[in-house]
Design an enzyme around this catalytic site. Structure first.
Site, PDB file in Angstrom:
ATOM      1  CE  LYS A  79       9.778  47.096  12.028  1.00  0.00           C
ATOM      2  NZ  LYS A  79      10.578  45.960  12.173  1.00  0.00           N
ATOM      3  CB  ILE A 113       8.733  41.412   4.323  1.00  0.00           C
ATOM      4  CG1 ILE A 113       9.865  42.072   5.190  1.00  0.00           C
ATOM      5  CG2 ILE A 113       7.383  41.025   5.372  1.00  0.00           C
ATOM      6  CD1 ILE A 113      10.513  41.107   6.133  1.00  0.00           C
ATOM      7  NE  ARG A 120      18.721  45.816  16.011  1.00  0.00           N
ATOM      8  CZ  ARG A 120      19.540  45.165  16.457  1.00  0.00           C
ATOM      9  NH1 ARG A 120      19.612  44.701  17.690  1.00  0.00           N
ATOM     10  NH2 ARG A 120      20.527  44.708  15.647  1.00  0.00           N
ATOM     11  CB  CYS A 130      14.569  47.906   9.173  1.00  0.00           C
ATOM     12  SG  CYS A 130      13.262  46.594   8.195  1.00  0.00           S
ATOM     13  CB  THR A 146       7.288  51.748   3.952  1.00  0.00           C
ATOM     14  OG1 THR A 146       8.048  50.804   4.636  1.00  0.00           O
ATOM     15  CG2 THR A 146       5.691  51.501   3.756  1.00  0.00           C
ATOM     16  CG  HIS A 199      26.582  47.174  34.350  1.00  0.00           C
ATOM     17  ND1 HIS A 199      25.346  47.322  34.368  1.00  0.00           N
ATOM     18  CD2 HIS A 199      26.867  48.256  35.589  1.00  0.00           C
ATOM     19  CE1 HIS A 199      24.783  48.011  35.367  1.00  0.00           C
ATOM     20  NE2 HIS A 199      25.655  48.525  35.927  1.00  0.00           N
ATOM     21  NE  ARG A 211      15.856  46.261   0.189  1.00  0.00           N
ATOM     22  CZ  ARG A 211      14.770  46.000   0.736  1.00  0.00           C
ATOM     23  NH1 ARG A 211      13.667  46.540  -0.102  1.00  0.00           N
ATOM     24  NH2 ARG A 211      14.728  44.802   1.469  1.00  0.00           N
ATOM     25  CG  ASN A 243      13.545  48.488  12.892  1.00  0.00           C
ATOM     26  OD1 ASN A 243      14.127  47.520  13.643  1.00  0.00           O
ATOM     27  ND2 ASN A 243      12.796  48.671  11.988  1.00  0.00           N
TER      28      ASN A 243
HETATM   29  N1  NAD Z   1      13.722  43.593   4.452  1.00  0.00           N
HETATM   30  C1  NAD Z   1      13.479  43.369   5.902  1.00  0.00           C
HETATM   31  O1  NAD Z   1      14.386  42.947   6.371  1.00  0.00           O
HETATM   32  C2  NAD Z   1      12.364  44.002   6.525  1.00  0.00           C
HETATM   33  C3  NAD Z   1      12.109  43.620   8.006  1.00  0.00           C
HETATM   34  C4  NAD Z   1      11.042  44.177   8.668  1.00  0.00           C
HETATM   35  C5  NAD Z   1      10.168  44.656   7.854  1.00  0.00           C
HETATM   36  N2  NAD Z   1      10.280  45.261   6.508  1.00  0.00           N
HETATM   37  C6  NAD Z   1       9.274  46.240   6.000  1.00  0.00           C
HETATM   38  O2  NAD Z   1       8.521  45.441   5.156  1.00  0.00           O
HETATM   39  C7  NAD Z   1       8.059  46.060   4.064  1.00  0.00           C
HETATM   40  C8  NAD Z   1       8.273  45.424   2.930  1.00  0.00           C
HETATM   41  O3  NAD Z   1      10.032  45.405   2.660  1.00  0.00           O
HETATM   42  P1  NAD Z   1      10.422  44.486   1.627  1.00  0.00           P
HETATM   43  O4  NAD Z   1      12.221  44.343   2.142  1.00  0.00           O
HETATM   44  O5  NAD Z   1      10.018  43.082   1.478  1.00  0.00           O
HETATM   45  O6  NAD Z   1      10.471  45.222   0.272  1.00  0.00           O
HETATM   46  P2  NAD Z   1      10.782  44.678  -1.275  1.00  0.00           P
HETATM   47  O7  NAD Z   1      10.987  45.893  -1.985  1.00  0.00           O
HETATM   48  O8  NAD Z   1      11.808  43.500  -1.145  1.00  0.00           O
HETATM   49  O9  NAD Z   1       9.277  43.907  -1.719  1.00  0.00           O
HETATM   50  C9  NAD Z   1       8.331  44.578  -1.997  1.00  0.00           C
HETATM   51  C10 NAD Z   1       7.474  43.993  -3.202  1.00  0.00           C
HETATM   52  O10 NAD Z   1       6.337  44.272  -3.303  1.00  0.00           O
HETATM   53  C11 NAD Z   1       5.927  44.380  -4.743  1.00  0.00           C
HETATM   54  N3  NAD Z   1       4.874  45.463  -4.984  1.00  0.00           N
HETATM   55  C12 NAD Z   1       4.880  46.748  -4.684  1.00  0.00           C
HETATM   56  N4  NAD Z   1       3.644  47.302  -4.954  1.00  0.00           N
HETATM   57  C13 NAD Z   1       2.803  46.369  -5.512  1.00  0.00           C
HETATM   58  C14 NAD Z   1       1.609  46.468  -5.770  1.00  0.00           C
HETATM   59  N5  NAD Z   1       0.880  47.464  -5.779  1.00  0.00           N
HETATM   60  N6  NAD Z   1       1.174  45.082  -6.170  1.00  0.00           N
HETATM   61  C15 NAD Z   1       1.715  44.181  -6.188  1.00  0.00           C
HETATM   62  N7  NAD Z   1       2.911  43.887  -5.803  1.00  0.00           N
HETATM   63  C16 NAD Z   1       3.595  45.066  -5.404  1.00  0.00           C
HETATM   64  C17 NAD Z   1       7.336  44.821  -5.245  1.00  0.00           C
HETATM   65  O11 NAD Z   1       7.333  44.520  -6.935  1.00  0.00           O
HETATM   66  C18 NAD Z   1       8.122  44.066  -4.597  1.00  0.00           C
HETATM   67  O12 NAD Z   1       8.497  42.625  -5.052  1.00  0.00           O
HETATM   68  C19 NAD Z   1       8.645  47.385   4.182  1.00  0.00           C
HETATM   69  O13 NAD Z   1       7.803  48.039   4.793  1.00  0.00           O
HETATM   70  C20 NAD Z   1       9.848  47.021   5.051  1.00  0.00           C
HETATM   71  O14 NAD Z   1      10.154  48.224   5.788  1.00  0.00           O
HETATM   72  C21 NAD Z   1      11.451  44.898   5.779  1.00  0.00           C
END
Ligand code: NAD
Length: 403
Positions: free
Chosen positions: A197, A11, A204, A251, A80, A235, A318, A201
């Site tokens: 938010k 993200i 779904r 998610c 998260t 429908h 994941r 999800n």
């Molecule tokens: N992946 C999806 O499709 C998606 C869609 C909508 C919402 N989200 C939400 O977005 C959020 C992020 O998800 P994601 O998939 O991008 O996670 P991710 O694990 O791919 O990325 C998180 C990144 O944050 C970095 N990080 C963690 N703590 C840190 C810190 N203190 N300082 C600096 N960097 C730090 C990690 O090294 C990692 O690269 C989550 O809450 C997720 O639920 C994800």
């Protein structure tokens, strides 16, 4: 205005690139130095349609780093997860990232939590961290809705929600997202944004659980669930999603648990839906057994699982149904037997993992299609006449079985 994005995963990276490509001065931070080095060297860190091109457009306006700079606005996009035992959110990454930001930010800075959080997380966990620091900052929550595989398009075209404590902070954050977002941007309070938010999800997840329950009923009595859903969806007020081998990703298979964890007595439907979806890998194994018996295949060693990611044409594994299925086999004492392959997964994450479609097909007498990547649709002819359990209902083959 200096915008700092903290967390450059699925993200944070596209968001920071999108902001920079649209004129923002972006400081993009991740504490994973290897990831930052890759980005600095000019490469993106995961496969996503349009991301390399977006990177090129963003390049002049973005700085990748692993320390926390001074900025006016911080967007936190870290993971998260939920705690397996309690099903409650594990806020440790968000709290740690906010602490990092508080150490670096000037007074008056805005901290936008973009990570998906359970309703109340900002009040229960983030505000105490801010209070403890004695810093004067403003808080907002701007959850993300984009879908992997179509992230660049959806960043521009989706509607979004911004929760803030006051209209000024909300408008400031809205103006930042409006530099690239052409969809409606709805301003609300933080708690409503958090809950909205998670509700999206959860909706779904429940819909998919309904489809999976229908699938089990139809299997019991020889009805065609896909045809039934196709007709029912004509429908004007019915829209049933597709059944499948389970729900994965970061998610839909995670966020409903936040509600179950916080409101155990009030989430009968939500908890049941989660459990139905989590039961699907076991259901696939039962079905595999039926088809193996019918075709005289006695060893799982000659069965191949196609697809390791949680959805088609992405590299994110994941919580994927295939990994859940491999864990279920392990619980049955049958680990390390099946062959596995996914064109998007170059690193070894499972035993007997192949890295080439032909080598995979050469090693099996039966395929279980768990992810409908374009690769297998384009190469369906290579499956020849071996039995295929098509859990995604995407192939047209002579010896195809459905769930
Ligand atoms: N992946 C999806 O499709 C998606 C869609 C909508 C919402 N989200 C939400 O977005 C959020 C992020 O998800 P994601 O998939 O991008 O996670 P991710 O694990 O791919 O990325 C998180 C990144 O944050 C970095 N990080 C963690 N703590 C840190 C810190 N203190 N300082 C600096 N960097 C730090 C990690 O090294 C990692 O690269 C989550 O809450 C997720 O639920 C994800």
């Amino acid at each position: 205005m200096r915008i700092c994005v903290v967390g450059l995963g699925y993200i944070g990276l596209p968001t920071s690139l999108m902001l920079a490509a649209n004129g923002g001065h972006v400081l993009a931070v991740d504490y994973n130095r290897a990831l930052v080095d890759t980005l600095v060297s000019g490469r993106v860190t995961f496969e996503e349609k349009g991301l390399p091109e977006l990177y090129e457009r963003a390049r002049v306006n973005i700085e990748f780093r692993s320390d926390y700079p001074e900025a006016d606005v911080y967007i936190v996009a870290v993971a998260t997860p939920y705690i397996k035992e309690t099903h409650k959110i594990d806020p440790q990454y968000v709290c740690a990232a906010v602490r990092n930001v508080l150490d670096a930010c000037p007074d008056g800075a805005v901290i936008v939590v973009e990570s998906t959080v359970s309703p109340g997380t900002m009040d229960k966990f983030v505000r105490p961290v801010v209070a403890e620091s004695g810093r004067k900052v403003r808080l907002a929550h701007a959850p993300e809705r984009i879908i992997p595989g179509n992230m660049v398009y959806e960043l521009i075209h989706n509607s979004r929600t911004i929760g803030a404590d006051d209209p000024e902070t909300g408008s400031l954050v809205r103006d930042i997202y409006a530099t690239f977002c052409q969809g409606e941007i709805v301003l609300t309070d933080i708690r409503t944004a958090e809950m909205t938010k998670v509700v999206e999800n959860t909706f779904r997840d429940i819909n998919i659980a309904f489809a999976n329950e229908l699938l089990k009923i139809c299997r019991e009595d020889g009805m065609d669930v896909y045809e039934i859903i196709r007709i029912a969806n004509k429908h004007p007020r019915v829209n049933i999603l597709q059944p499948g081998p389970g729900v994965g990703g970061h998610c839909i298979s995670v966020d409903p648990w936040f509600l179950v964890g916080d409101y155990p007595e009030l989430t009968q439907l939500i908890g049941t839906a989660r459990r139905i979806n989590d039961s699907m890998p076991e259901f696939v194994i039962e079905r595999m057994g039926d088809i193996m018996r019918e075709n005289g295949i006695s060893s799982l060693e000659r069965v191949g699982l196609y697809g390791l990611t949680y959805k088609e044409n992405v590299d994110d594994t994941r919580e994927s149904p295939t990994l859940q299925l491999l864990e279920a086999l392990e619980r049955r004492g049958q680990s390390g037997l099946v062959q596995v392959y996914d064109p998007f997964v170059a690193r070894d994450i499972a035993p007997n993992q192949h890295h080439d479609l032909d080598s995979f097909l050469g090693a099996v007498d039966m395929v279980v299609l768990l992810v409908g990547h374009d690769e297998i649709k384009q190469n369906a002819a290579k499956l020849g006449r071996i039995p295929v359990l098509d859990t995604r209902n995407v192939l047209d083959l002579p010896r195809r079985y459905t769930l």
